[in-house]
Design a protein around this motif. Structure first.
Motif, mmCIF file in Angstrom:
data_model
loop_
_atom_site.group_PDB
_atom_site.id
_atom_site.type_symbol
_atom_site.label_atom_id
_atom_site.label_comp_id
_atom_site.label_asym_id
_atom_site.label_seq_id
_atom_site.Cartn_x
_atom_site.Cartn_y
_atom_site.Cartn_z
ATOM 1 N N LEU A 149 0.841 -1.209 0.000
ATOM 2 C CA LEU A 149 0.000 0.000 0.000
ATOM 3 C C LEU A 149 0.871 1.253 0.000
ATOM 4 C CD1 LEU A 149 -2.713 -1.194 2.560
ATOM 5 C CD2 LEU A 149 -3.057 -0.850 0.104
ATOM 6 N N PHE A 150 1.940 1.242 0.789
ATOM 7 C CA PHE A 150 2.837 2.409 0.807
ATOM 8 C C PHE A 150 3.388 2.691 -0.599
ATOM 9 C CE2 PHE A 150 4.015 1.658 5.531
ATOM 10 C CZ PHE A 150 3.202 2.686 5.957
ATOM 11 N N GLN A 151 3.790 1.628 -1.280
ATOM 12 C CA GLN A 151 4.390 1.836 -2.603
ATOM 13 C C GLN A 151 3.361 2.394 -3.588
ATOM 14 O OE1 GLN A 151 6.682 -1.409 -4.211
ATOM 15 N NE2 GLN A 151 7.170 -0.276 -6.089
ATOM 16 N N LEU A 152 2.144 1.858 -3.536
ATOM 17 C CA LEU A 152 1.102 2.368 -4.435
ATOM 18 C C LEU A 152 0.927 3.873 -4.219
ATOM 19 C CD1 LEU A 152 -1.636 -0.412 -4.074
ATOM 20 C CD2 LEU A 152 -0.156 -0.030 -6.053
ATOM 21 N N GLN A 153 0.906 4.271 -2.943
ATOM 22 C CA GLN A 153 0.682 5.694 -2.626
ATOM 23 C C GLN A 153 1.876 6.545 -3.061
ATOM 24 O OE1 GLN A 153 -0.392 5.544 1.563
ATOM 25 N NE2 GLN A 153 -1.867 3.943 1.090
ATOM 26 N N ALA A 154 3.080 6.047 -2.786
ATOM 27 C CA ALA A 154 4.289 6.805 -3.162
ATOM 28 C C ALA A 154 4.327 7.000 -4.674
ATOM 29 C CB ALA A 154 5.534 6.058 -2.692
ATOM 30 N N LYS A 261 -0.066 25.466 1.786
ATOM 31 C CA LYS A 261 -1.343 26.114 2.139
ATOM 32 C C LYS A 261 -2.460 25.088 2.324
ATOM 33 C CE LYS A 261 -0.414 30.646 1.037
ATOM 34 N NZ LYS A 261 0.774 30.724 1.877
ATOM 35 N N TYR A 262 -2.346 23.946 1.656
ATOM 36 C CA TYR A 262 -3.419 22.952 1.659
ATOM 37 C C TYR A 262 -2.857 21.585 2.048
ATOM 38 C CZ TYR A 262 -4.923 26.714 -1.415
ATOM 39 O OH TYR A 262 -5.181 27.947 -1.949
ATOM 40 N N VAL A 263 -3.672 20.821 2.769
ATOM 41 C CA VAL A 263 -3.200 19.518 3.237
ATOM 42 C C VAL A 263 -4.228 18.448 2.889
ATOM 43 C CG1 VAL A 263 -2.426 18.205 5.239
ATOM 44 C CG2 VAL A 263 -1.949 20.653 5.115
ATOM 45 N N ASP A 264 -3.762 17.472 2.138
ATOM 46 C CA ASP A 264 -4.600 16.355 1.704
ATOM 47 C C ASP A 264 -4.364 15.206 2.679
ATOM 48 O OD1 ASP A 264 -6.039 14.548 0.091
ATOM 49 O OD2 ASP A 264 -4.244 13.972 -1.011
ATOM 50 N N CYS A 265 -5.424 14.761 3.330
ATOM 51 C CA CYS A 265 -5.262 13.848 4.463
ATOM 52 C C CYS A 265 -6.073 12.569 4.232
ATOM 53 C CB CYS A 265 -5.772 14.612 5.687
ATOM 54 S SG CYS A 265 -5.758 13.683 7.162
ATOM 55 N N TYR A 266 -5.474 11.418 4.473
ATOM 56 C CA TYR A 266 -6.174 10.165 4.159
ATOM 57 C C TYR A 266 -5.639 9.020 5.006
ATOM 58 C CZ TYR A 266 -1.968 8.794 1.706
ATOM 59 O OH TYR A 266 -0.669 8.465 1.434
ATOM 60 N N GLY A 267 -6.402 7.919 5.040
ATOM 61 C CA GLY A 267 -6.004 6.723 5.782
ATOM 62 C C GLY A 267 -5.201 5.787 4.897
ATOM 63 N N VAL A 268 -4.350 4.995 5.547
ATOM 64 C CA VAL A 268 -3.404 4.167 4.798
ATOM 65 C C VAL A 268 -4.090 2.999 4.078
ATOM 66 C CG1 VAL A 268 -2.870 2.585 6.728
ATOM 67 C CG2 VAL A 268 -1.112 3.105 5.022
ATOM 68 N N ASP A 269 -5.292 2.649 4.504
ATOM 69 C CA ASP A 269 -5.852 1.351 4.111
ATOM 70 C C ASP A 269 -6.876 1.417 2.990
ATOM 71 O OD1 ASP A 269 -7.594 2.725 5.703
ATOM 72 O OD2 ASP A 269 -7.719 1.218 7.282
ATOM 73 N N ASN A 270 -6.611 2.242 1.998
ATOM 74 C CA ASN A 270 -7.484 2.341 0.830
ATOM 75 C C ASN A 270 -6.618 2.134 -0.410
ATOM 76 O OD1 ASN A 270 -9.128 3.078 -1.273
ATOM 77 N ND2 ASN A 270 -9.590 5.128 -0.491
ATOM 78 N N ALA A 271 -6.789 0.974 -1.053
ATOM 79 C CA ALA A 271 -5.904 0.632 -2.171
ATOM 80 C C ALA A 271 -6.163 1.490 -3.402
ATOM 81 C CB ALA A 271 -6.057 -0.853 -2.519
ATOM 82 N N VAL A 273 -6.816 4.840 -3.192
ATOM 83 C CA VAL A 273 -6.766 6.255 -2.809
ATOM 84 C C VAL A 273 -6.044 7.085 -3.873
ATOM 85 C CG1 VAL A 273 -4.666 5.939 -1.390
ATOM 86 C CG2 VAL A 273 -6.153 7.891 -0.979
ATOM 87 N N ARG A 274 -6.693 8.187 -4.281
ATOM 88 C CA ARG A 274 -6.050 9.114 -5.218
ATOM 89 C C ARG A 274 -5.322 10.158 -4.391
ATOM 90 N NH1 ARG A 274 -10.335 9.923 -10.195
ATOM 91 N NH2 ARG A 274 -10.349 7.709 -10.718
ATOM 92 N N GLU A 412 -14.232 3.737 -8.012
ATOM 93 C CA GLU A 412 -13.035 4.418 -8.531
ATOM 94 C C GLU A 412 -12.060 4.828 -7.434
ATOM 95 O OE1 GLU A 412 -14.208 7.725 -10.976
ATOM 96 O OE2 GLU A 412 -14.831 6.396 -12.604
ATOM 97 N N GLU A 413 -12.558 5.019 -6.223
ATOM 98 C CA GLU A 413 -11.663 5.621 -5.229
ATOM 99 C C GLU A 413 -11.690 4.987 -3.839
ATOM 100 O OE1 GLU A 413 -11.053 9.747 -5.235
ATOM 101 O OE2 GLU A 413 -12.024 10.066 -7.169
ATOM 102 N N PHE A 414 -12.409 3.898 -3.697
ATOM 103 C CA PHE A 414 -12.514 3.371 -2.334
ATOM 104 C C PHE A 414 -12.414 1.847 -2.327
ATOM 105 C CE2 PHE A 414 -15.250 2.645 1.603
ATOM 106 C CZ PHE A 414 -14.218 2.981 2.475
ATOM 107 N N ALA A 415 -11.249 1.365 -1.928
ATOM 108 C CA ALA A 415 -11.023 -0.093 -1.820
ATOM 109 C C ALA A 415 -10.422 -0.364 -0.451
ATOM 110 C CB ALA A 415 -10.093 -0.554 -2.933
ATOM 111 N N PRO A 416 -11.260 -0.415 0.593
ATOM 112 C CA PRO A 416 -10.714 -0.529 1.955
ATOM 113 C C PRO A 416 -10.089 -1.888 2.254
ATOM 114 C CG PRO A 416 -13.128 -0.551 1.976
ATOM 115 C CD PRO A 416 -12.715 -0.317 0.556
ATOM 116 N N VAL A 417 -9.020 -1.827 3.043
ATOM 117 C CA VAL A 417 -8.333 -3.048 3.489
ATOM 118 C C VAL A 417 -8.435 -3.056 5.008
ATOM 119 C CG1 VAL A 417 -6.158 -4.323 3.493
ATOM 120 C CG2 VAL A 417 -6.716 -2.828 1.561
#
Ligand code: UTP
Length: 491
Positions: A149-154, A261-271, A273-274, A412-417
């Motif tokens: 998951l980390f690699q997908l996000q990076a 100025k802006y912060v995009d915040c999300y949980g690690v467990d969504n395969a 996640v955009r 399209e944007e939500f695949a929870p683990v």
């Protein structure tokens, strides 16, 4: 945190352990009804006594007492009158025009190229349901690439950086700062994972790790649970612990000094996640709000998801958990739209201004109200049911002077683990399938063909973020080509 050693009359670093718990400390613990932490004192070795004293000394007893009392008192109280989110606060998929999408995409890329966006990952959870001993982000959900998951996000961050550089014809390259919140349970393993994978192609100095706090786990009557005879059981203070952690680690100042100025915040467990989504950022800037959330439409009335609501007439938007939403309200239908009245599900994809984060970091702590989650807790008596005290990331919304919601499609944007394979839903297997199916649709839409030796509904292809962020720019790679599923499409 913590009262001073001198004030407690404890000298932990030197000399033999005292024969009895220090009187002054004992008195303070009695004041808070926590003196049982010394119940097994006589059976402890000198070294264990030291450990216990250090452990208790590290706790801010009065703050924790205030939190426990406020949280137990407010637990189970009915939610104040709520109303549906006004339509004007939501951008729904169906009403979004192509022109708007393009405009937001460009606005977002521009702000990113100017270094105004930071990405904030919530990764301090213990992931108990998934049952892996590693942090969730290290988890490989079984995609053809084997990426974590980390690699997908990076790699998605890298992709947005390239898009922003390209869109602005920048001479240099754009770097998005990635702030990763860990907890004592995930910190070491997370850092090592990033180091051993060379930050997945990102520059090490654009990735900042910081730790959230922990708080004692308690029994229903508010007493600390003991993990061992010389250690209080503790758990991370919830993903809303991010606000105080950002403050105490001075990262809000760090962000300001970098021009963020802006912060995009999300949980690690969504395969799916955009991360650093330019369209969402553009929408956010265009609306001029302090906070925004991507939402998906609730699938059915009893679905176990929190939904956005408006608190009281004209009040702020906030999230109500499914357990707090009355059954009749959960299934009430808006006769005009035919939709559920409370239909906007929270999926932990948020955008905040840095100014608002600063405001929240101060305000939330004063409230001292934490959610109580009944969980299995490791204790001296084996696993026992107890309470974890948690703040949630969405606790910030009531403080926001303005909030906007942005509907996205679940597929399209939500695949929870969340749960281990074998469970009924939100498993690595179900998340993998969601990724493969979405990417297969992208490939077909770009003129590619798929062959498969297992039924197509159980397979698909994976598109590397090297090729595409959200399905764009795939024609040159896919048109007229045939791919045998499952496989990864990459350069
Ligand atoms: P969850 O509520 O699903 O919790 O977290 P979890 O810890 O991952 O899993 P369980 O409940 O123990 O099975 C949602 C998101 O919030 C983060 C998680 O890492 C995940 O990204 N989180 C949760 C934190 O960052 N800190 C916390 O204290 C709790």
């Amino acid at each position: 945190m913590g009262e001073s050693t001198v004030a407690m009359g404890i000298d932990n670093d030197a000399g033999a352990a005292p024969n009895a718990p220090p009187q002054q400390l004992m008195e303070r613990l009695k004041d808070y009804g926590q003196e049982h932490v010394f119940a097994l004192w006589d059976e402890l070795s000198p070294q264990e006594r030291h450990l216990l004293l250090n452990d208790i000394q590290s706790l801010d007893l009065s703050r924790i007492d205030r939190i426990i009392r406020c949280s137990l008192r407010s637990h189970g109280l009915s939610v104040a009158a709520i109303e549906p989110v006004p339509e004007s606060c939501v951008s729904s998929v169906e009403e979004r025009t192509m022109e708007e999408r393009e405009r937001w995409w460009k606005m977002g890329l521009k702000a990113i190229s100017e270094g105004k966006l930071a990405v904030l990952l919530l990764s301090g959870g213990q992931g108990t349901r998934l049952g892996s001993s590693d942090p969730k982000g290290c988890f490989n959900i079984g995609l053809p690439s084997g990426k974590s998951l980390f690699q997908l996000q990076a790699e998605r961050i890298l992709c947005v950086q390239r898009l922003a550089t390209h869109a602005m014809n920048e001479a240099g390259s754009v770097a998005i700062n990635w702030y990763i919140m860990t907890s004592p349970f995930t910190d070491d393993a997370t850092r090592k994972f990033f180091e051993s994978h060379k930050y997945f192609g990102l520059e090490a100095d654009q990735v900042t790790f910081f730790q959230q706090g922990t708080i004692p786990c308690i029994s229903k009557d508010g007493r600390y649970i003991m993990d061992t005879p010389y250690k209080v059981a503790k758990a991370p203070d919830g993903n809303g612990g991010v606000y105080s952690a950002l403050k105490s680690s001075r990262l809000l100042e760090d962000m300001a000094s970098r021009g963020i100025k802006y912060v995009d915040c999300y949980g690690v467990d969504n395969a799916l996640v955009r991360v650093a989504d330019p369209t969402f950022l553009g929408y956010f800037i265009d609306k001029g709000v302090a906070a925004a959330a991507k939402v998906v439409r609730k699938a059915y009335p009893q679905e176990k998801v929190g939904v956005f609501v408006r608190r009281g007439k004209g009040g702020p938007l906030t999230v109500v958990e499914y357990s707090e939403l009355d059954q009749s309200l959960a299934s009430a239908v808006n006769q005009q739209t035919g939709r559920l009245r409370f239909c906007w599900s929270n999926v932990c994809l948020h955008m905040f201004t840095l100014d608002f984060l600063n405001q929240v970091a101060n305000g939330l702590e004063k409230d001292s109200i934490y959610h109580l989650a009944e969980k299995k807790i490791q204790s001296i008596h084996g696993y026992t049911m107890g309470l974890k005290l948690e703040q949630f990331i969405f606790d910030a919304f009531p403080y926001a002077p303005s909030t906007a919601l942005f509907e996205v499609l679940r597929e399209e944007e939500f695949a929870p683990v969340k749960n281990a394979n074998g469970s009924n839903y939100d498993t690595p297997d179900s998340a993998r399938l969601l990724v493969l199916r979405l990417h297969a649709r992208w490939v077909v839409a770009a003129g590619g063909f798929l062959t498969h030796s297992v039924p197509l509904y159980s397979t698909g292809v994976e598109v590397s973020p090297r090729c595409s962020y959200a399905g764009e720019n795939l024609e040159s790679i896919c048109r007229g080509r045939t791919f045998h599923a499952p496989c990864e499409i990459t350069f």
